[in-house]
Design a protein around this motif. Structure first.
Motif, short mmCIF file in Angstrom:
data_model
loop_
_atom_site.label_atom_id
_atom_site.label_comp_id
_atom_site.label_asym_id
_atom_site.label_seq_id
_atom_site.Cartn_x
_atom_site.Cartn_y
_atom_site.Cartn_z
N HIS A 73 28.80 99.81 45.91
CA HIS A 73 27.69 98.92 46.26
C HIS A 73 27.76 98.43 47.70
CE1 HIS A 73 30.74 95.84 45.35
NE2 HIS A 73 30.03 95.04 46.10
N ASN A 94 23.43 101.90 40.69
CA ASN A 94 24.89 101.78 40.79
C ASN A 94 25.51 102.37 39.52
OD1 ASN A 94 27.57 101.01 41.10
ND2 ASN A 94 27.06 99.02 41.95
N LEU A 126 22.34 102.62 52.85
CA LEU A 126 21.66 103.69 52.14
C LEU A 126 20.16 103.42 52.06
CD1 LEU A 126 21.46 106.18 50.28
CD2 LEU A 126 22.28 104.74 48.40
N ALA A 127 19.80 102.18 51.75
CA ALA A 127 18.38 101.82 51.66
C ALA A 127 17.70 101.96 53.02
CB ALA A 127 18.25 100.39 51.15
N GLU A 166 24.80 105.84 43.32
CA GLU A 166 25.89 105.53 44.24
C GLU A 166 26.73 104.38 43.68
OE1 GLU A 166 28.69 105.27 46.42
OE2 GLU A 166 27.32 106.84 47.13
N ALA A 192 20.54 92.81 44.49
CA ALA A 192 19.87 93.44 45.63
C ALA A 192 18.42 92.99 45.72
CB ALA A 192 19.95 94.96 45.51
N ILE A 215 17.65 103.22 43.95
CA ILE A 215 19.11 103.16 44.13
C ILE A 215 19.73 102.58 42.86
CG2 ILE A 215 21.00 102.15 45.45
CD1 ILE A 215 19.14 102.10 47.87
N HIS A 243 25.14 100.30 49.73
CA HIS A 243 23.74 100.29 49.30
C HIS A 243 22.76 99.86 50.40
CE1 HIS A 243 24.60 100.20 44.68
NE2 HIS A 243 24.97 101.31 45.27
N ASP A 244 23.10 98.86 51.17
CA ASP A 244 22.17 98.37 52.19
C ASP A 244 21.89 99.44 53.24
OD1 ASP A 244 21.91 95.95 50.94
OD2 ASP A 244 23.36 94.91 52.21
N ASN A 259 34.19 102.15 52.41
CA ASN A 259 32.96 101.86 53.13
C ASN A 259 33.22 101.74 54.63
OD1 ASN A 259 30.12 100.80 53.49
ND2 ASN A 259 31.25 98.93 53.99
N PHE A 302 15.66 98.92 44.33
CA PHE A 302 16.95 98.91 43.64
C PHE A 302 16.73 98.82 42.14
CE2 PHE A 302 17.97 97.45 47.90
CZ PHE A 302 19.18 98.05 48.17
N CYS A 316 21.85 96.82 39.90
CA CYS A 316 21.93 96.17 41.22
C CYS A 316 21.16 94.84 41.16
CB CYS A 316 21.35 97.06 42.31
SG CYS A 316 22.00 98.72 42.38
#
Length: 314
Positions: free
Chosen positions: A142, A185, A148-149, A139, A169, A183, A145-146, A79, A161, A166
């Motif tokens: 994790h 996981n 990505l959102a 994805e 989230a 989204i 994810h933020d 990441n 989510f 998730c």
């Protein structure tokens, strides 16, 4: 008689003293043996071997848990690494993605979108002639994810989510006029472990993979599951880096550095034969892709030659 005896004894003692001294001087000196130094090297090696055996035994007893933590650490590291590399990657790949992403429509699944920079290319609720009715992103990292959102919302999607994969989230504000994006996981590495939301949202008009099949555990299994999740006539849109087609120095370099490269790049492998797998795999009505010229000068271009195209399901 007594004095005579004493005198004789005294003379005898004085005569023997020089002889004794001479004999003592002639005798070899007594050598002192130094104390043996402490065997630090052997002790250190022994401790290391004991620790190594203990670690291997502990790993075998707790393999699943250890693999989970190692994968989590790898995701965290990738990441941060991808935060620095993604702008350059997007600049390199967007010209290849643009004409392919224009064909995306209907219900869509994208595997491994990362930070979701390519979502801006998807015809969504605000632009494009082919409307995307629903978008599912799968994805497994994790930590991404933020961001990505955030990018999905900026691209014109109403983001939420998947509560099953998730649970921690928090959904943002839902926009009912925009196409929904979920989204999830997970991965497609195993047919038995595909997240329920992914299965229930299908079958899909399009499945997208961009620089993903290099890092999955089983590319053949992923492609089989992609094919199963597509509708008849559905499109598999892909941009992937692969092993060099021609045998030469760069192909050998790929093979040599892949084990180390994969440790620091989210399991990315330079020796994947994705194009060959697609060509020999049944179930496609057509497989149409191009290969970016391998004569480019950059080191990254040499290490990661690109194929891009579309496979259509029968």
């Amino acid at each position: 008689p007594t004095s005579s005896s004493s005198s004789s004894s005294s003379e005898s003692g004085s005569d023997s003293s020089p002889e004794a001294e001479a004999a003592a001087a002639a005798a070899p000196a007594r050598r002192e043996i130094p104390a043996e130094p402490y065997p630090w090297k052997r002790v250190t090696l022994g401790v290391f071997l004991v620790f190594l055996c203990w670690t291997i035994g502990l790993y075998r007893e707790n393999k699943d848990r250890a693999d989970h933590h190692l994968r989590k650490l790898q995701h965290w590291g990738f990441n941060h690494l991808w935060s620095h590399l993604s702008p350059g990657s997007s600049e390199r790949l967007h010209p290849l993605r643009q004409p392919l992403w224009n064909r995306v429509h209907g219900t869509v699944l994208e595997i491994g979108p990362g930070f979701g920079e390519s979502l801006a290319l998807v015809p969504g609720g605000r632009k494009g002639t082919k409307v995307v009715s629903k978008y599912v992103v799968l994805e497994p990292n994790h930590f991404m994810h933020d961001r990505l959102a955030t990018n999905a919302a900026a691209a014109g999607f109403s983001v939420r989510f998947d509560p099953n994969t998730c649970p921690e989230a928090v959904d943002g504000e839902q926009q009912t006029l925009l196409p929904p994006l979920v989204i999830v996981n997970g991965t497609l590495d195993s047919s038995d472990r595909i997240p329920t939301t992914v299965v229930e949202s299908g079958p899909y008009d399009c499945v997208i993979s961009s620089m993903v099949l290099c890092s999955v555990d089983d590319p053949e299994q992923n492609l089989e599951n992609i094919q199963k999740l597509l509708k008849p006539g559905g499109l598999f849109v892909f941009v992937e880096h692969v092993r060099h087609k021609d045998v030469g120095i760069w192909r050998r370099i790929q093979d040599l550095i892949t084990p180390v490269w994969a440790l620091f790049t989210g399991n990315c492998r330079l020796d994947r034969e994705t194009g060959n797998i697609l060509d020999t795999m049944g179930g496609w009505a057509s497989v149409d892709y191009r290969r970016v010229s391998q004569q480019q000068s950059g080191v990254i271009d040499k290490l990661t030659p690109i194929i891009y195209g579309v496979a259509t399901k029968k």
